[in-house]
Write an enzyme that holds these catalytic residues in place. Sequence first.
Site, PDB file in Angstrom:
ATOM      1  N   ARG A 179     -14.496 -22.234  -8.540  1.00 36.63           N
ATOM      2  CA  ARG A 179     -15.827 -22.672  -8.875  1.00 36.63           C
ATOM      3  C   ARG A 179     -16.066 -24.409  -8.399  1.00 36.63           C
ATOM      4  O   ARG A 179     -16.975 -24.707  -8.055  1.00 36.63           O
ATOM      5  CB  ARG A 179     -16.124 -22.641 -10.288  1.00 36.63           C
ATOM      6  CG  ARG A 179     -16.436 -21.036 -10.564  1.00 36.63           C
ATOM      7  CD  ARG A 179     -15.893 -20.865 -12.370  1.00 36.63           C
ATOM      8  NE  ARG A 179     -16.612 -19.568 -12.517  1.00 36.63           N
ATOM      9  CZ  ARG A 179     -15.882 -18.430 -12.428  1.00 36.63           C
ATOM     10  NH1 ARG A 179     -14.523 -18.443 -11.860  1.00 36.63           N
ATOM     11  NH2 ARG A 179     -16.336 -17.117 -13.066  1.00 36.63           N
ATOM     12  N   LYS A 193      -7.193 -20.504 -11.942  1.00 36.69           N
ATOM     13  CA  LYS A 193      -7.781 -19.751 -10.492  1.00 36.69           C
ATOM     14  C   LYS A 193      -9.343 -19.829 -10.796  1.00 36.69           C
ATOM     15  O   LYS A 193      -9.876 -20.112  -9.738  1.00 36.69           O
ATOM     16  CB  LYS A 193      -7.008 -18.409 -10.652  1.00 36.69           C
ATOM     17  CG  LYS A 193      -7.636 -17.805  -9.132  1.00 36.69           C
ATOM     18  CD  LYS A 193      -6.496 -16.621  -8.703  1.00 36.69           C
ATOM     19  CE  LYS A 193      -6.543 -15.438  -9.662  1.00 36.69           C
ATOM     20  NZ  LYS A 193      -7.580 -14.507  -9.314  1.00 36.69           N
ATOM     21  N   GLN A 215     -17.905 -12.604 -12.995  1.00 37.92           N
ATOM     22  CA  GLN A 215     -18.031 -12.606 -11.754  1.00 37.92           C
ATOM     23  C   GLN A 215     -19.588 -12.076 -11.487  1.00 37.92           C
ATOM     24  O   GLN A 215     -20.383 -12.962 -10.593  1.00 37.92           O
ATOM     25  CB  GLN A 215     -17.154 -11.550 -10.867  1.00 37.92           C
ATOM     26  CG  GLN A 215     -15.771 -12.277 -11.023  1.00 37.92           C
ATOM     27  CD  GLN A 215     -14.746 -11.320 -10.001  1.00 37.92           C
ATOM     28  OE1 GLN A 215     -14.984 -10.374  -9.910  1.00 37.92           O
ATOM     29  NE2 GLN A 215     -13.340 -11.847 -10.066  1.00 37.92           N
ATOM     30  N   ARG A 268     -13.084  -2.619  -3.441  1.00 37.97           N
ATOM     31  CA  ARG A 268     -13.451  -3.056  -4.795  1.00 37.97           C
ATOM     32  C   ARG A 268     -14.927  -2.924  -4.516  1.00 37.97           C
ATOM     33  O   ARG A 268     -15.785  -3.132  -4.024  1.00 37.97           O
ATOM     34  CB  ARG A 268     -12.740  -4.275  -5.173  1.00 37.97           C
ATOM     35  CG  ARG A 268     -11.381  -4.438  -5.421  1.00 37.97           C
ATOM     36  CD  ARG A 268     -10.854  -5.397  -5.793  1.00 37.97           C
ATOM     37  NE  ARG A 268     -11.185  -5.852  -7.114  1.00 37.97           N
ATOM     38  CZ  ARG A 268     -10.824  -6.992  -7.827  1.00 37.97           C
ATOM     39  NH1 ARG A 268     -10.233  -7.881  -7.036  1.00 37.97           N
ATOM     40  NH2 ARG A 268     -11.227  -7.081  -9.127  1.00 37.97           N
ATOM     41  N   GLY A 286     -11.235 -11.064  -5.234  1.00 37.53           N
ATOM     42  CA  GLY A 286     -12.572 -10.729  -5.713  1.00 37.53           C
ATOM     43  C   GLY A 286     -13.697 -11.746  -6.369  1.00 37.53           C
ATOM     44  O   GLY A 286     -14.702 -11.699  -6.135  1.00 37.53           O
ATOM     45  N   ASP A 304      -7.379 -10.289 -17.759  1.00 37.37           N
ATOM     46  CA  ASP A 304      -6.314 -10.291 -16.551  1.00 37.37           C
ATOM     47  C   ASP A 304      -4.836 -10.275 -17.275  1.00 37.37           C
ATOM     48  O   ASP A 304      -4.024 -10.028 -16.407  1.00 37.37           O
ATOM     49  CB  ASP A 304      -6.564 -11.564 -15.934  1.00 37.37           C
ATOM     50  CG  ASP A 304      -7.882 -11.574 -15.048  1.00 37.37           C
ATOM     51  OD1 ASP A 304      -8.260 -10.532 -14.907  1.00 37.37           O
ATOM     52  OD2 ASP A 304      -8.240 -12.737 -14.543  1.00 37.37           O
TER      53      ASP A 304
HETATM   54  C1  S3P Z   1     -12.867 -13.769 -13.072  1.00 35.95           C
HETATM   55  C2  S3P Z   1     -13.553 -12.895 -13.802  1.00 35.95           C
HETATM   56  C3  S3P Z   1     -12.804 -11.642 -14.186  1.00 35.95           C
HETATM   57  C4  S3P Z   1     -11.260 -11.801 -13.846  1.00 35.95           C
HETATM   58  C5  S3P Z   1     -10.996 -12.199 -12.578  1.00 35.95           C
HETATM   59  C6  S3P Z   1     -11.706 -13.660 -12.348  1.00 35.95           C
HETATM   60  C7  S3P Z   1     -13.779 -14.826 -12.679  1.00 35.95           C
HETATM   61  O1  S3P Z   1     -13.518 -10.510 -13.343  1.00 35.95           O
HETATM   62  O2  S3P Z   1     -10.834 -10.360 -13.858  1.00 35.95           O
HETATM   63  O3  S3P Z   1      -9.634 -12.360 -12.409  1.00 35.95           O
HETATM   64  O4  S3P Z   1     -13.013 -16.065 -12.152  1.00 35.95           O
HETATM   65  O5  S3P Z   1     -15.069 -15.036 -13.151  1.00 35.95           O
HETATM   66  P1  S3P Z   1     -14.722  -9.544 -13.670  1.00 35.95           P
HETATM   67  O6  S3P Z   1     -15.770 -10.403 -13.437  1.00 35.95           O
HETATM   68  O7  S3P Z   1     -14.643  -8.446 -12.925  1.00 35.95           O
HETATM   69  O8  S3P Z   1     -14.424  -9.216 -15.280  1.00 35.95           O
END
Ligand code: S3P
Length: 432
Positions: free
Chosen positions: A26, A21, A169, A122, A94, A315
Amino acid sequence: MKYLVQPKKTAHGEITVPGDKSISHRAIMLASIADGETRVTGFLDGEDCLATMSAFQQMGVKIERITEGELVVHGVGKHGLREPTDTLDLGNSGTSMRLLTGLLAGQSIATTLVGDGSLMKRPMRRVCDPLALMGAQVATSSDGTPPVTIKPVDQLNAIIYELPVASAQVKSAILLAGMYAQGKTVVKESKATRDHTERMLSAFAYPVSVQEGNISIQGGLSLQATNIQVPADISSAAFFIVAACIAPQGQITIHNVGMNPTRTGVIDILLAMNANIVIHNQATVGREPIASITAKSSQLKGIQVPTHLVPSAIDEFPILCIAAACAKGETRVTNAEELRVKESDRISQMAQGLASIGIQVEEFPDGLRITGGSISGGEINSAHDHRIAMSFAIASLRASSVIEISDCENVATSFPGFVELANSVGLSINVQ
Ligand code: S3P
Protein backbone atom coordinates in the site's frame (compact mmCIF):
# COMPACT_ATOMS: atom_id res chain seq x y z
CA MET A 1 14.55 -25.48 -4.08
CA LYS A 2 14.18 -27.96 -1.23
CA TYR A 3 14.51 -27.61 2.54
CA LEU A 4 15.99 -30.51 4.47
CA VAL A 5 15.13 -29.80 8.08
CA GLN A 6 16.75 -31.75 10.91
CA PRO A 7 14.88 -32.16 14.20
CA LYS A 8 15.92 -29.66 16.90
CA LYS A 9 14.59 -28.88 20.37
CA THR A 10 15.67 -25.33 21.00
CA ALA A 11 14.29 -22.06 19.63
CA HIS A 12 15.92 -19.17 21.41
CA GLY A 13 16.66 -15.54 20.58
CA GLU A 14 15.76 -11.91 20.28
CA ILE A 15 14.96 -11.05 16.68
CA THR A 16 13.27 -8.73 14.23
CA VAL A 17 11.39 -9.97 11.18
CA PRO A 18 10.97 -8.15 7.84
CA GLY A 19 8.42 -5.43 7.12
CA ASP A 20 4.69 -5.96 6.77
CA LYS A 21 3.75 -7.15 3.30
CA SER A 22 0.26 -5.62 3.19
CA ILE A 23 1.52 -2.23 4.37
CA SER A 24 4.54 -2.27 2.04
CA HIS A 25 2.31 -2.82 -1.02
CA ARG A 26 0.00 0.00 0.00
CA ALA A 27 2.91 2.35 0.69
CA ILE A 28 4.17 2.00 -2.91
CA MET A 29 0.69 2.30 -4.38
CA LEU A 30 -0.45 5.40 -2.51
CA ALA A 31 2.95 7.11 -2.64
CA SER A 32 3.02 6.61 -6.43
CA ILE A 33 -0.24 8.47 -6.98
CA ALA A 34 0.37 11.12 -4.30
CA ASP A 35 1.61 14.65 -4.94
CA GLY A 36 5.22 14.92 -3.73
CA GLU A 37 7.95 12.67 -2.35
CA THR A 38 7.25 9.89 0.15
CA ARG A 39 10.02 8.23 2.16
CA VAL A 40 9.23 4.64 3.13
CA THR A 41 11.26 2.86 5.81
CA GLY A 42 10.99 -0.78 6.89
CA PHE A 43 9.78 -1.71 3.38
CA LEU A 44 9.59 -5.47 2.76
CA ASP A 45 12.16 -6.34 0.10
CA GLY A 46 10.24 -9.51 -0.75
CA GLU A 47 9.34 -10.53 -4.28
CA ASP A 48 5.64 -9.68 -3.90
CA CYS A 49 6.27 -6.06 -2.92
CA LEU A 50 9.04 -5.76 -5.50
CA ALA A 51 6.46 -6.82 -8.11
CA THR A 52 4.23 -3.92 -7.03
CA MET A 53 7.22 -1.58 -7.14
CA SER A 54 8.23 -2.68 -10.61
CA ALA A 55 4.64 -2.27 -11.89
CA PHE A 56 4.67 1.40 -10.84
CA GLN A 57 8.14 1.90 -12.31
CA GLN A 58 6.76 0.54 -15.58
CA MET A 59 4.02 3.18 -15.31
CA GLY A 60 6.59 5.97 -15.03
CA VAL A 61 7.02 6.37 -11.26
CA LYS A 62 10.57 7.07 -10.11
CA ILE A 63 11.41 5.03 -7.01
CA GLU A 64 14.85 5.42 -5.43
CA ARG A 65 16.22 2.69 -3.19
CA ILE A 66 18.25 4.45 -0.50
CA THR A 67 19.32 1.50 1.67
CA GLU A 68 17.77 -1.87 2.48
CA GLY A 69 14.15 -1.26 3.32
CA GLU A 70 14.33 2.47 2.62
CA LEU A 71 12.81 4.03 -0.50
CA VAL A 72 11.87 7.42 -1.82
CA VAL A 73 8.86 7.39 -4.12
CA HIS A 74 8.43 10.40 -6.41
CA GLY A 75 4.65 10.57 -6.64
CA VAL A 76 3.16 11.45 -10.04
CA GLY A 77 -0.26 12.47 -8.73
CA LYS A 78 -3.56 10.67 -9.13
CA HIS A 79 -3.68 11.09 -12.91
CA GLY A 80 0.04 10.97 -13.68
CA LEU A 81 0.59 7.24 -14.40
CA ARG A 82 1.86 6.46 -17.92
CA GLU A 83 0.60 3.58 -20.01
CA PRO A 84 3.10 0.71 -19.69
CA THR A 85 4.56 -0.70 -22.90
CA ASP A 86 4.16 -4.29 -21.68
CA THR A 87 1.90 -6.39 -19.44
CA LEU A 88 2.44 -5.90 -15.69
CA ASP A 89 3.75 -9.16 -14.21
CA LEU A 90 2.77 -9.41 -10.55
CA GLY A 91 4.44 -12.76 -9.89
CA ASN A 92 2.82 -14.65 -7.00
CA SER A 93 1.12 -11.61 -5.50
CA GLY A 94 -2.66 -11.60 -5.17
CA THR A 95 -2.56 -8.34 -3.23
CA SER A 96 -0.72 -6.59 -6.07
CA MET A 97 -3.16 -7.83 -8.67
CA ARG A 98 -6.39 -7.16 -6.79
CA LEU A 99 -5.45 -3.74 -5.40
CA LEU A 100 -3.93 -2.63 -8.71
CA THR A 101 -7.10 -3.63 -10.56
CA GLY A 102 -9.00 -1.19 -8.34
CA LEU A 103 -6.40 1.55 -8.55
CA LEU A 104 -6.09 1.28 -12.35
CA ALA A 105 -9.82 0.91 -13.10
CA GLY A 106 -10.40 4.67 -13.17
CA GLN A 107 -7.26 5.67 -15.12
CA SER A 108 -7.04 6.94 -18.66
CA ILE A 109 -4.45 4.26 -19.52
CA ALA A 110 -4.84 0.64 -20.62
CA THR A 111 -3.12 -2.12 -18.63
CA THR A 112 -2.97 -5.90 -18.56
CA LEU A 113 -2.10 -7.76 -15.34
CA VAL A 114 -0.57 -11.23 -15.32
CA GLY A 115 1.25 -13.42 -12.79
CA ASP A 116 2.87 -16.78 -12.11
CA GLY A 117 1.18 -20.21 -12.34
CA SER A 118 -0.52 -19.83 -8.95
CA LEU A 119 -1.74 -16.25 -9.44
CA MET A 120 -3.09 -17.07 -12.92
CA LYS A 121 -5.48 -19.54 -11.24
CA ARG A 122 -6.83 -17.22 -8.53
CA PRO A 123 -10.35 -15.73 -8.58
CA MET A 124 -10.53 -12.13 -9.84
CA ARG A 125 -14.27 -11.68 -10.39
CA ARG A 126 -14.59 -10.74 -6.74
CA VAL A 127 -12.86 -7.44 -7.65
CA CYS A 128 -13.88 -7.12 -11.30
CA ASP A 129 -17.63 -7.49 -10.62
CA PRO A 130 -17.95 -4.54 -8.20
CA LEU A 131 -15.61 -2.46 -10.39
CA ALA A 132 -17.83 -3.16 -13.41
CA LEU A 133 -20.77 -1.86 -11.36
CA MET A 134 -18.76 1.37 -11.01
CA GLY A 135 -18.50 1.57 -14.81
CA ALA A 136 -14.96 0.16 -15.10
CA GLN A 137 -13.89 -1.69 -18.25
CA VAL A 138 -12.19 -4.63 -16.55
CA ALA A 139 -12.15 -8.17 -17.90
CA THR A 140 -10.82 -11.55 -16.82
CA SER A 141 -10.53 -14.84 -18.69
CA SER A 142 -13.81 -16.75 -19.11
CA ASP A 143 -13.29 -18.62 -15.84
CA GLY A 144 -12.76 -15.42 -13.85
CA THR A 145 -8.97 -15.75 -13.55
CA PRO A 146 -6.17 -13.48 -14.87
CA PRO A 147 -5.07 -11.97 -17.16
CA VAL A 148 -7.00 -8.92 -16.01
CA THR A 149 -7.33 -6.35 -18.76
CA ILE A 150 -8.25 -2.79 -17.87
CA LYS A 151 -9.35 -0.24 -20.47
CA PRO A 152 -9.38 3.52 -19.95
CA VAL A 153 -12.61 5.20 -18.83
CA ASP A 154 -13.41 8.89 -18.33
CA GLN A 155 -14.77 8.45 -14.84
CA LEU A 156 -16.22 5.86 -12.50
CA ASN A 157 -19.50 6.05 -10.59
CA ALA A 158 -19.71 5.64 -6.84
CA ILE A 159 -21.43 2.51 -5.53
CA ILE A 160 -22.65 1.13 -2.24
CA TYR A 161 -21.28 -2.40 -2.03
CA GLU A 162 -21.77 -5.12 0.54
CA LEU A 163 -18.77 -7.45 0.57
CA PRO A 164 -19.90 -11.03 -0.17
CA VAL A 165 -16.56 -12.41 1.15
CA ALA A 166 -14.49 -11.11 4.06
CA SER A 167 -11.65 -9.77 1.92
CA ALA A 168 -9.43 -6.77 2.54
CA GLN A 169 -8.19 -7.03 -1.03
CA VAL A 170 -11.70 -6.60 -2.43
CA LYS A 171 -12.52 -3.81 0.02
CA SER A 172 -9.26 -2.04 -0.84
CA ALA A 173 -9.75 -2.38 -4.61
CA ILE A 174 -13.16 -0.71 -4.35
CA LEU A 175 -11.87 2.07 -2.07
CA LEU A 176 -8.95 2.77 -4.42
CA ALA A 177 -11.35 2.92 -7.38
CA GLY A 178 -13.63 5.10 -5.24
CA MET A 179 -11.00 7.86 -5.34
CA TYR A 180 -11.65 8.07 -9.10
CA ALA A 181 -15.46 7.92 -8.85
CA GLN A 182 -18.04 10.65 -8.90
CA GLY A 183 -19.71 10.76 -5.48
CA LYS A 184 -19.31 8.75 -2.31
CA THR A 185 -18.43 5.03 -2.50
CA VAL A 186 -19.43 2.93 0.48
CA VAL A 187 -18.11 -0.58 1.24
CA LYS A 188 -20.07 -2.51 3.86
CA GLU A 189 -18.29 -5.32 5.66
CA SER A 190 -20.00 -7.61 8.15
CA LYS A 191 -16.69 -9.10 9.38
CA ALA A 192 -13.80 -6.71 9.94
CA THR A 193 -10.84 -7.31 7.62
CA ARG A 194 -7.40 -5.69 7.75
CA ASP A 195 -7.79 -1.93 7.54
CA HIS A 196 -4.34 -0.83 6.38
CA THR A 197 -5.77 0.87 3.27
CA GLU A 198 -8.12 3.01 5.32
CA ARG A 199 -5.36 3.97 7.78
CA MET A 200 -2.87 4.76 5.05
CA LEU A 201 -5.31 6.80 2.96
CA SER A 202 -5.79 9.02 6.02
CA ALA A 203 -1.99 9.28 6.39
CA PHE A 204 -1.89 10.57 2.79
CA ALA A 205 -4.53 13.18 3.80
CA TYR A 206 -7.27 11.41 1.81
CA PRO A 207 -10.33 11.30 4.05
CA VAL A 208 -12.03 7.96 4.70
CA SER A 209 -14.91 7.56 7.11
CA VAL A 210 -15.38 4.31 9.02
CA GLN A 211 -18.62 3.75 10.91
CA GLU A 212 -19.88 0.39 12.13
CA GLY A 213 -18.60 -1.62 9.20
CA ASN A 214 -19.41 1.08 6.60
CA ILE A 215 -16.30 2.47 4.97
CA SER A 216 -16.90 5.57 2.84
CA ILE A 217 -14.68 7.47 0.47
CA GLN A 218 -15.42 10.55 -1.60
CA GLY A 219 -14.09 10.64 -5.16
CA GLY A 220 -12.11 13.46 -6.74
CA LEU A 221 -9.70 14.45 -3.96
CA SER A 222 -5.90 14.15 -4.03
CA LEU A 223 -3.23 12.48 -1.87
CA GLN A 224 -0.41 14.39 -0.18
CA ALA A 225 2.98 12.70 0.16
CA THR A 226 4.01 11.68 3.66
CA ASN A 227 6.58 9.43 5.36
CA ILE A 228 5.64 5.82 6.05
CA GLN A 229 7.33 3.58 8.60
CA VAL A 230 6.37 -0.02 7.96
CA PRO A 231 6.14 -2.22 11.10
CA ALA A 232 7.44 -5.79 11.14
CA ASP A 233 4.97 -8.30 9.73
CA ILE A 234 2.92 -10.16 12.34
CA SER A 235 2.32 -12.85 9.72
CA SER A 236 6.10 -13.47 9.58
CA ALA A 237 6.46 -13.11 13.36
CA ALA A 238 3.83 -15.85 13.75
CA PHE A 239 6.28 -18.54 12.60
CA PHE A 240 8.68 -17.62 15.40
CA ILE A 241 5.93 -17.20 18.01
CA VAL A 242 4.74 -20.74 17.30
CA ALA A 243 8.37 -21.96 17.15
CA ALA A 244 8.95 -20.73 20.71
CA CYS A 245 5.63 -22.19 21.93
CA ILE A 246 6.17 -25.70 20.53
CA ALA A 247 9.94 -26.05 21.12
CA PRO A 248 10.80 -28.07 24.24
CA GLN A 249 13.26 -25.25 25.04
CA GLY A 250 11.67 -22.18 23.54
CA GLN A 251 11.94 -18.47 24.21
CA ILE A 252 11.86 -15.87 21.46
CA THR A 253 11.28 -12.12 21.57
CA ILE A 254 10.34 -10.30 18.37
CA HIS A 255 10.48 -6.50 18.26
CA ASN A 256 8.43 -3.79 16.49
CA VAL A 257 5.71 -6.17 15.35
CA GLY A 258 2.60 -4.64 13.76
CA MET A 259 -0.29 -5.12 16.18
CA ASN A 260 -3.17 -3.73 14.15
CA PRO A 261 -6.26 -5.27 15.81
CA THR A 262 -7.49 -6.55 12.43
CA ARG A 263 -4.33 -8.71 12.25
CA THR A 264 -3.86 -10.09 15.77
CA GLY A 265 -6.21 -13.09 15.53
CA VAL A 266 -3.18 -15.38 15.63
CA ILE A 267 -2.26 -14.10 19.11
CA ASP A 268 -5.84 -14.45 20.38
CA ILE A 269 -6.08 -18.00 19.01
CA LEU A 270 -2.73 -19.03 20.50
CA LEU A 271 -3.66 -17.50 23.86
CA ALA A 272 -6.90 -19.49 23.80
CA MET A 273 -4.71 -22.57 23.18
CA ASN A 274 -2.87 -21.76 26.40
CA ALA A 275 0.22 -20.24 24.77
CA ASN A 276 2.77 -18.50 26.91
CA ILE A 277 2.88 -15.13 25.13
CA VAL A 278 3.53 -11.67 26.56
CA ILE A 279 3.05 -8.39 24.68
CA HIS A 280 5.23 -5.46 25.77
CA ASN A 281 6.73 -2.15 24.55
CA GLN A 282 3.45 -1.09 22.98
CA ALA A 283 3.77 2.01 20.77
CA THR A 284 2.41 3.52 17.57
CA VAL A 285 4.27 4.20 14.32
CA GLY A 286 2.38 6.42 11.91
CA ARG A 287 -1.17 5.12 12.11
CA GLU A 288 -0.27 1.53 13.06
CA PRO A 289 0.20 0.07 16.57
CA ILE A 290 3.35 -2.00 17.25
CA ALA A 291 4.74 -4.03 20.17
CA SER A 292 7.37 -6.56 21.17
CA ILE A 293 6.16 -10.13 21.60
CA THR A 294 7.82 -12.73 23.82
CA ALA A 295 6.73 -16.35 23.44
CA LYS A 296 7.95 -19.34 25.48
CA SER A 297 7.52 -23.12 25.55
CA SER A 298 3.85 -23.84 26.22
CA GLN A 299 1.57 -26.76 27.01
CA LEU A 300 -0.83 -26.04 24.15
CA LYS A 301 -4.38 -27.40 24.16
CA GLY A 302 -6.73 -27.95 21.24
CA ILE A 303 -9.67 -25.57 20.72
CA GLN A 304 -12.56 -24.81 18.39
CA VAL A 305 -11.22 -21.69 16.65
CA PRO A 306 -13.82 -18.94 17.17
CA THR A 307 -15.33 -17.98 13.81
CA HIS A 308 -15.04 -14.26 14.47
CA LEU A 309 -11.23 -14.61 14.64
CA VAL A 310 -10.90 -16.25 11.22
CA PRO A 311 -10.50 -13.06 9.07
CA SER A 312 -7.91 -11.54 11.42
CA ALA A 313 -5.78 -14.71 11.35
CA ILE A 314 -6.44 -15.72 7.75
CA ASP A 315 -2.77 -15.93 6.68
CA GLU A 316 -1.67 -17.66 9.87
CA PHE A 317 -3.68 -20.89 9.57
CA PRO A 318 -0.78 -22.92 8.11
CA ILE A 319 1.39 -22.19 11.17
CA LEU A 320 -1.61 -22.45 13.53
CA CYS A 321 -2.13 -25.98 12.14
CA ILE A 322 1.40 -26.82 13.29
CA ALA A 323 0.57 -25.42 16.75
CA ALA A 324 -2.58 -27.60 16.73
CA ALA A 325 -0.51 -30.67 15.80
CA CYS A 326 1.57 -30.05 18.93
CA ALA A 327 -1.42 -29.38 21.22
CA LYS A 328 -3.17 -31.79 23.52
CA GLY A 329 -6.54 -32.77 22.05
CA GLU A 330 -8.44 -31.63 18.99
CA THR A 331 -8.42 -28.29 17.21
CA ARG A 332 -11.25 -27.50 14.78
CA VAL A 333 -11.12 -24.74 12.20
CA THR A 334 -14.39 -23.98 10.39
CA ASN A 335 -15.79 -21.10 8.29
CA ALA A 336 -12.38 -20.74 6.69
CA GLU A 337 -13.18 -21.73 3.08
CA GLU A 338 -11.19 -18.70 1.88
CA LEU A 339 -8.08 -20.76 2.68
CA ARG A 340 -8.82 -22.78 -0.45
CA VAL A 341 -8.12 -19.79 -2.75
CA LYS A 342 -4.85 -18.50 -1.29
CA GLU A 343 -1.40 -19.07 -2.88
CA SER A 344 -2.40 -22.75 -2.73
CA ASP A 345 -5.44 -24.62 -1.41
CA ARG A 346 -4.17 -24.33 2.14
CA ILE A 347 -6.80 -26.63 3.65
CA SER A 348 -5.82 -29.48 1.37
CA GLN A 349 -2.05 -28.80 1.46
CA MET A 350 -1.98 -28.62 5.27
CA ALA A 351 -4.13 -31.74 5.61
CA GLN A 352 -1.83 -33.69 3.26
CA GLY A 353 1.32 -32.35 4.89
CA LEU A 354 0.19 -33.07 8.44
CA ALA A 355 -0.79 -36.62 7.47
CA SER A 356 2.69 -37.09 5.95
CA ILE A 357 4.31 -36.29 9.31
CA GLY A 358 2.06 -38.65 11.23
CA ILE A 359 -0.66 -36.29 12.47
CA GLN A 360 -4.31 -37.29 12.43
CA VAL A 361 -6.32 -34.79 10.41
CA GLU A 362 -9.76 -34.56 8.87
CA GLU A 363 -10.51 -32.14 6.05
CA PHE A 364 -13.85 -30.25 5.79
CA PRO A 365 -14.97 -28.06 2.87
CA ASP A 366 -14.39 -25.00 5.10
CA GLY A 367 -11.63 -26.09 7.45
CA LEU A 368 -10.04 -29.01 9.25
CA ARG A 369 -9.88 -30.99 12.46
CA ILE A 370 -6.41 -31.75 13.79
CA THR A 371 -5.65 -34.13 16.63
CA GLY A 372 -2.43 -33.26 18.44
CA GLY A 373 0.15 -36.05 18.44
CA SER A 374 3.74 -37.02 17.77
CA ILE A 375 5.39 -35.58 14.69
CA SER A 376 7.51 -37.98 12.67
CA GLY A 377 9.72 -36.94 9.79
CA GLY A 378 8.32 -36.99 6.29
CA GLU A 379 8.14 -35.47 2.83
CA ILE A 380 6.07 -32.34 2.32
CA ASN A 381 4.82 -30.88 -0.93
CA SER A 382 4.65 -27.12 -0.29
CA ALA A 383 2.78 -26.53 -3.58
CA HIS A 384 5.05 -23.50 -4.11
CA ASP A 385 3.27 -21.81 -1.18
CA HIS A 386 5.62 -19.78 1.04
CA ARG A 387 3.56 -20.16 4.21
CA ILE A 388 3.17 -23.94 3.81
CA ALA A 389 6.94 -24.31 3.38
CA MET A 390 7.81 -22.16 6.43
CA SER A 391 5.18 -23.85 8.62
CA PHE A 392 6.56 -27.34 8.08
CA ALA A 393 10.10 -26.11 8.69
CA ILE A 394 8.96 -24.91 12.15
CA ALA A 395 7.36 -28.35 12.79
CA SER A 396 10.93 -29.74 12.96
CA LEU A 397 11.08 -28.44 16.55
CA ARG A 398 8.86 -31.38 17.52
CA ALA A 399 9.81 -33.92 14.82
CA SER A 400 11.54 -37.22 15.47
CA SER A 401 13.39 -37.26 12.14
CA VAL A 402 14.15 -35.14 9.09
CA ILE A 403 11.39 -33.22 7.26
CA GLU A 404 11.98 -32.67 3.55
CA ILE A 405 10.00 -29.82 1.99
CA SER A 406 9.80 -29.31 -1.79
CA ASP A 407 9.43 -26.13 -3.88
CA CYS A 408 10.46 -23.59 -1.25
CA GLU A 409 11.64 -20.80 -3.57
CA ASN A 410 8.49 -18.72 -2.92
CA VAL A 411 9.50 -18.14 0.70
CA ALA A 412 11.29 -15.15 -0.88
CA THR A 413 7.90 -13.61 -1.78
CA SER A 414 7.19 -12.66 1.84
CA PHE A 415 10.16 -13.56 4.02
CA PRO A 416 13.62 -12.97 2.59
CA GLY A 417 16.20 -14.29 5.08
CA PHE A 418 13.81 -16.80 6.68
CA VAL A 419 16.29 -19.70 6.61
CA GLU A 420 19.15 -17.67 8.11
CA LEU A 421 16.91 -16.24 10.83
CA ALA A 422 15.39 -19.63 11.67
CA ASN A 423 18.83 -21.23 11.86
CA SER A 424 20.04 -18.37 14.07
CA VAL A 425 17.41 -19.23 16.72
CA GLY A 426 18.26 -22.93 16.67
CA LEU A 427 16.57 -24.65 13.72
CA SER A 428 18.61 -26.64 11.22
CA ILE A 429 17.35 -25.93 7.70
CA ASN A 430 19.58 -26.99 4.88
CA VAL A 431 18.69 -25.52 1.48
CA GLN A 432 19.23 -27.80 -1.53
C1 S3P B 1 -4.31 -9.07 2.12
C2 S3P B 1 -5.56 -9.57 2.37
C3 S3P B 1 -5.83 -11.00 2.59
C4 S3P B 1 -4.55 -11.78 2.88
C5 S3P B 1 -3.44 -11.41 1.94
C6 S3P B 1 -3.13 -9.93 2.06
C7 S3P B 1 -4.15 -7.62 1.91
O1 S3P B 1 -6.41 -11.55 1.42
O2 S3P B 1 -4.80 -13.16 2.81
O3 S3P B 1 -2.28 -12.15 2.23
O4 S3P B 1 -3.00 -7.13 1.95
O5 S3P B 1 -5.17 -6.93 1.73
P1 S3P B 1 -8.01 -11.53 1.15
O6 S3P B 1 -8.42 -10.15 0.88
O7 S3P B 1 -8.20 -12.44 -0.05
O8 S3P B 1 -8.62 -12.10 2.39
